[in-house]
Design a protein around this motif. Structure first.
Motif, PDB file in Angstrom:
ATOM      1  N   ILE A  43       0.851  -1.193   0.000  1.00  0.00           N
ATOM      2  CA  ILE A  43       0.000   0.000   0.000  1.00  0.00           C
ATOM      3  C   ILE A  43       0.885   1.240   0.000  1.00  0.00           C
ATOM      4  CG2 ILE A  43      -1.674   1.344   1.329  1.00  0.00           C
ATOM      5  CD1 ILE A  43      -2.804  -1.344   2.371  1.00  0.00           C
ATOM      6  N   CYS A  44       1.941   1.221   0.804  1.00  0.00           N
ATOM      7  CA  CYS A  44       2.766   2.420   0.947  1.00  0.00           C
ATOM      8  C   CYS A  44       4.157   2.330   0.333  1.00  0.00           C
ATOM      9  CB  CYS A  44       2.901   2.788   2.425  1.00  0.00           C
ATOM     10  SG  CYS A  44       1.349   3.342   3.149  1.00  0.00           S
ATOM     11  N   LEU A  66       5.923  -0.031  13.961  1.00  0.00           N
ATOM     12  CA  LEU A  66       6.214   1.307  13.423  1.00  0.00           C
ATOM     13  C   LEU A  66       5.359   1.586  12.194  1.00  0.00           C
ATOM     14  CD1 LEU A  66       8.095   3.776  13.805  1.00  0.00           C
ATOM     15  CD2 LEU A  66       9.628   2.724  12.154  1.00  0.00           C
ATOM     16  N   GLU A  69       2.028   2.543  13.221  1.00  0.00           N
ATOM     17  CA  GLU A  69       2.089   3.923  13.713  1.00  0.00           C
ATOM     18  C   GLU A  69       2.092   4.906  12.542  1.00  0.00           C
ATOM     19  OE1 GLU A  69       4.763   3.830  17.383  1.00  0.00           O
ATOM     20  OE2 GLU A  69       5.538   5.514  16.227  1.00  0.00           O
ATOM     21  N   ARG A  70       2.688   4.488  11.408  1.00  0.00           N
ATOM     22  CA  ARG A  70       2.776   5.367  10.236  1.00  0.00           C
ATOM     23  C   ARG A  70       1.530   5.286   9.372  1.00  0.00           C
ATOM     24  NH1 ARG A  70       8.643   6.254   9.896  1.00  0.00           N
ATOM     25  NH2 ARG A  70       8.911   6.914  12.028  1.00  0.00           N
ATOM     26  N   GLY A  71       0.513   4.590   9.859  1.00  0.00           N
ATOM     27  CA  GLY A  71      -0.771   4.635   9.169  1.00  0.00           C
ATOM     28  C   GLY A  71      -1.181   3.358   8.472  1.00  0.00           C
TER      29      GLY A  71
ATOM     30  N   LEU B  26      -5.527   5.234  -1.741  1.00  0.00           N
ATOM     31  CA  LEU B  26      -5.333   3.810  -1.527  1.00  0.00           C
ATOM     32  C   LEU B  26      -5.761   3.028  -2.767  1.00  0.00           C
ATOM     33  CD1 LEU B  26      -4.470   1.844   0.651  1.00  0.00           C
ATOM     34  CD2 LEU B  26      -6.828   1.725   1.417  1.00  0.00           C
ATOM     35  N   PRO B  61       9.207   5.221  -0.173  1.00  0.00           N
ATOM     36  CA  PRO B  61       9.489   6.622  -0.467  1.00  0.00           C
ATOM     37  C   PRO B  61      10.735   6.752  -1.343  1.00  0.00           C
ATOM     38  CG  PRO B  61      10.299   6.067   1.708  1.00  0.00           C
ATOM     39  CD  PRO B  61       9.581   4.844   1.199  1.00  0.00           C
ATOM     40  N   MET B 189       0.539   7.798   1.545  1.00  0.00           N
ATOM     41  CA  MET B 189      -0.331   7.043   0.641  1.00  0.00           C
ATOM     42  C   MET B 189      -1.694   6.782   1.265  1.00  0.00           C
ATOM     43  SD  MET B 189       1.229   6.640  -2.175  1.00  0.00           S
ATOM     44  CE  MET B 189       0.008   5.572  -2.932  1.00  0.00           C
ATOM     45  N   VAL B 190      -1.783   6.796   2.586  1.00  0.00           N
ATOM     46  CA  VAL B 190      -3.054   6.515   3.261  1.00  0.00           C
ATOM     47  C   VAL B 190      -3.423   7.682   4.169  1.00  0.00           C
ATOM     48  CG1 VAL B 190      -2.865   3.995   3.216  1.00  0.00           C
ATOM     49  CG2 VAL B 190      -1.788   5.272   5.066  1.00  0.00           C
ATOM     50  N   THR B 192      -4.501   7.618   7.053  1.00  0.00           N
ATOM     51  CA  THR B 192      -4.086   7.393   8.433  1.00  0.00           C
ATOM     52  C   THR B 192      -2.605   7.717   8.658  1.00  0.00           C
ATOM     53  OG1 THR B 192      -4.021   5.091   7.683  1.00  0.00           O
ATOM     54  CG2 THR B 192      -5.798   5.700   9.186  1.00  0.00           C
ATOM     55  N   ALA B 193      -1.870   8.076   7.588  1.00  0.00           N
ATOM     56  CA  ALA B 193      -0.449   8.416   7.746  1.00  0.00           C
ATOM     57  C   ALA B 193      -0.334   9.720   8.527  1.00  0.00           C
ATOM     58  CB  ALA B 193       0.223   8.554   6.389  1.00  0.00           C
ATOM     59  N   PRO B 194       0.346   9.701   9.702  1.00  0.00           N
ATOM     60  CA  PRO B 194       0.502  10.950  10.449  1.00  0.00           C
ATOM     61  C   PRO B 194       1.448  11.893   9.707  1.00  0.00           C
ATOM     62  CG  PRO B 194       1.735   9.167  11.499  1.00  0.00           C
ATOM     63  CD  PRO B 194       1.017   8.563  10.326  1.00  0.00           C
ATOM     64  N   GLY B 257       5.625  11.824  18.757  1.00  0.00           N
ATOM     65  CA  GLY B 257       4.994  11.323  17.540  1.00  0.00           C
ATOM     66  C   GLY B 257       5.910  10.297  16.927  1.00  0.00           C
ATOM     67  N   THR B 258       5.422   9.607  15.905  1.00  0.00           N
ATOM     68  CA  THR B 258       6.155   8.462  15.355  1.00  0.00           C
ATOM     69  C   THR B 258       7.540   8.835  14.809  1.00  0.00           C
ATOM     70  OG1 THR B 258       6.037   6.611  13.816  1.00  0.00           O
ATOM     71  CG2 THR B 258       4.934   8.648  13.127  1.00  0.00           C
ATOM     72  N   TYR B 259       7.689  10.072  14.291  1.00  0.00           N
ATOM     73  CA  TYR B 259       8.995  10.465  13.740  1.00  0.00           C
ATOM     74  C   TYR B 259       9.963  10.946  14.828  1.00  0.00           C
ATOM     75  CZ  TYR B 259       6.818   9.825   9.234  1.00  0.00           C
ATOM     76  OH  TYR B 259       6.186   9.265   8.153  1.00  0.00           O
ATOM     77  N   THR B 261       9.645   9.185  18.210  1.00  0.00           N
ATOM     78  CA  THR B 261       9.818   8.059  19.119  1.00  0.00           C
ATOM     79  C   THR B 261      10.014   6.723  18.396  1.00  0.00           C
ATOM     80  OG1 THR B 261       7.417   7.857  19.225  1.00  0.00           O
ATOM     81  CG2 THR B 261       8.457   9.145  20.953  1.00  0.00           C
ATOM     82  N   GLY B 262       9.466   6.608  17.167  1.00  0.00           N
ATOM     83  CA  GLY B 262       9.545   5.350  16.423  1.00  0.00           C
ATOM     84  C   GLY B 262      10.801   5.246  15.583  1.00  0.00           C
ATOM     85  N   SER B 263      11.284   6.373  15.088  1.00  0.00           N
ATOM     86  CA  SER B 263      12.577   6.381  14.402  1.00  0.00           C
ATOM     87  C   SER B 263      13.405   7.547  14.920  1.00  0.00           C
ATOM     88  CB  SER B 263      12.448   6.472  12.874  1.00  0.00           C
ATOM     89  OG  SER B 263      11.218   6.930  12.471  1.00  0.00           O
TER      90      SER B 263
END
Lengths: 107, 402
Positions: A43-44, A66, A69-71, B26, B61, B189-190, B192-194, B257-259, B261-263
């Motif tokens: 999807i992404c 992760l 978390e990114r959607g 999507l 990306p 792309m979605v 729900t992407a923050p 946020g994810t950018y 804490t996640g990376s």
């Protein structure tokens, strides 16, 4: 002896090889959960992000968490299937080398 | 550009619109994986403006860079600057673009591009940007993430813009202001992407070399590099330099946020190689000291009588370059390279080393930089689960023939 046709054939072969490699990177190894994994990951991003990776189950768990978390639209049940698949087919194999203490070889 | 993406953290209003657009994206992605959604720039258009020396690591990306021997420039040309998107490349209308300053400020402000240019003095400086994961493929075992080569994912162009400090002071900082978050307008792309949001400590935000930039190498920012506006936090991990900047929020704590804490985090205490991220982590900030040999190219051929000029670049995220050493015997002994003139504080520094080969055959050069705080480049960098901060010594081999 004329070299041009040979060179052209070699160039063509090289292009085909490159293309085949790029295509292989976009195909997951068959196994239980491969379909769902491909569908969700694509999807992404390209599947090459998966096929180039060899990770432990713990690292895959972090990576998939992760992605949610990114959607990424993933339910808990789907995550279980995907994790089981990735940990089996894209695992670190053999086990991680001991701590590197020499110059890493050029790759 | 979907205006509802401009609200910080989304927000309830406009969520329906977001969902609709997301579904359309999507559907489009599933039907035609390579199609660029509306309001974004296709990768082919981006690549047309880049050098043929660029090597792309992924399309979605989009990520790419040139190898070390294609980096032999004092100032990185725009077409050789690395690309590391987290999401898609947005197509933003500069005439409509606004920069909003909010959060712990006395008065919330919004600037058009023109207002920003006329309200503050323009500053031009050369500054280093490098992706946190640059060099990742050198780690053993190999961590997940973009397959950057040991010397891939950096560049040192000139930037023009205004000081972030002046913009923040014009809004007035409230008591408790401690961090500044930049939000980019790049869509995923979605739905729900923050959004991509990264924060930096106020001390770094107020530093005179931290810019809100609209130009790279005296031309408007290329679209993929953040047009029309981006942050430039030279010396720090590239992700701190938010591209397509539209909102700055002053906070009392680092953004969660994810950018954040996640990376772009590292274990607080080094883990055993191959292990997952431990609970205790620290944010990645300034790059440690690093260098690369930009000439000769790997496996270059020389004639026996030729003198070889080894040239390269050295940089460090905080502090300055003290010296660069070259080894021609695989690290048994080291000799000093000559440093070029000191430039802007966060610009890389050119070094050269003249060498007369004493014999025929294969020769190698190792480069190791030291900063003014006594830190040198290691042989092997400390392994971490996301593969950040590879700064091991760079090695190039050449052939000397009769």
């Amino acid at each position: 002896l004329r070299l041009e046709p040979l060179a052209a054939a070699l160039a063509f072969a090289a292009i085909c090889t490159l293309d085949a490699r790029a295509q292989d990177e976009e195909k997951l190894t068959s196994g239980p959960g491969a379909g769902l994994t491909a569908q969700k990951c694509q999807i992404c991003h390209e599947l090459a992000h998966v096929t180039r990776s060899r990770l432990s189950r713990g690292e895959w768990t972090d990576t998939v968490r992760l992605m949610r978390e990114r959607g990424a639209p993933l339910s808990d049940a789907e995550i279980e299937v995907i994790l089981a698949y990735l940990a089996a087919y894209y695992a670190r194999d053999p086990a991680p080398a001991p701590a590197p203490d020499t110059l890493a070889p050029a790759r | 550009m979907d205006p509802s993406r401009r609200s910080f953290l989304g927000g309830a209003a406009g969520a329906g619109t977001l969902a609709l657009i997301g579904d359309a994206r999507l559907a489009l992605a599933q039907a035609k994986p390579d199609a660029a959604p509306a309001g974004t720039i296709p990768n082919e258009a981006v690549k047309k403006e880049k050098s043929g020396a660029m090597q792309y690591h992924s399309e979605r990306p989009l990520t790419g860079s040139v190898p070390a021997h294609e980096h032999d420039y004092d100032v990185t040309p725009s077409d050789r600057m690395f690309i590391r998107n987290n999401l898609l490349t947005p197509d933003i209308d500069a005439a409509q673009h606004r920069l909003t300053i909010k959060g712990l400020v006395e008065k919330e402000l919004a600037f058009s591009m023109e207002q920003l240019r006329s309200a503050f003095p323009a500053v031009t400086l050369q500054g280093m940007l490098e992706c946190a994961g640059s060099g990742r493929t050198s780690f053993n075992p190999r961590p997940s993430g973009t397959a950057w080569s040991p010397t891939g994912g950096m560049g040192c162009p000139k930037w023009t813009g205004v000081r972030l400090a002046e913009v923040l002071r014009s809004a007035g900082l409230k008591a408790g202001a401690a961090h500044v978050a930049g939000q980019g307008g790049d869509p995923g792309m979605v739905a729900t992407a923050p959004p991509v949001v990264r924060s930096i400590p106020l001390s770094k935000a107020l530093e005179e070399n931290t810019l809100i930039a609209w130009a790279m190498n005296d031309a408007p920012l290329p679209k993929v590099h953040g047009y029309p506006l981006r942050l430039v936090i030279p010396g720090w991990v590239g992700s701190a330099s938010t591209k397509w900047l539209h909102t700055l929020t002053v906070l009392d704590a680092p953004f969660k946020g994810t950018y954040m804490t996640g990376s772009y985090v590292q274990p607080k205490w080094a883990t055993e190689p191959g292990q997952k991220m431990p609970p205790d982590t620290v944010s990645t900030e300034a790059w440690p000291v690093k260098s690369m040999i930009t000439s000769p190219a790997p496996n270059a051929r020389f004639k026996g009588a030729d003198r070889i000029t080894v040239r390269g670049r050295a940089w460090v995220g905080e502090g300055s370059i003290d010296r660069v050493q070259i080894s021609t015997d695989e690290g048994m002994s080291w000799q000093r390279a000559t440093l070029g003139p000191r430039g802007d504080r966060y610009a890389w520094r050119t070094f050269t080393f003249e060498y007369q080969p004493p014999r025929f055959g294969y020769h190698t050069f190792l480069a190791r930089a030291w900063d003014d705080r006594g830190n040198g480049q290691p042989i092997v960098s400390t392994w971490n689960p996301l593969g950040y901060f590879w700064n091991g010594v760079h090695r190039v081999g050449v052939m000397v023939e009769a």
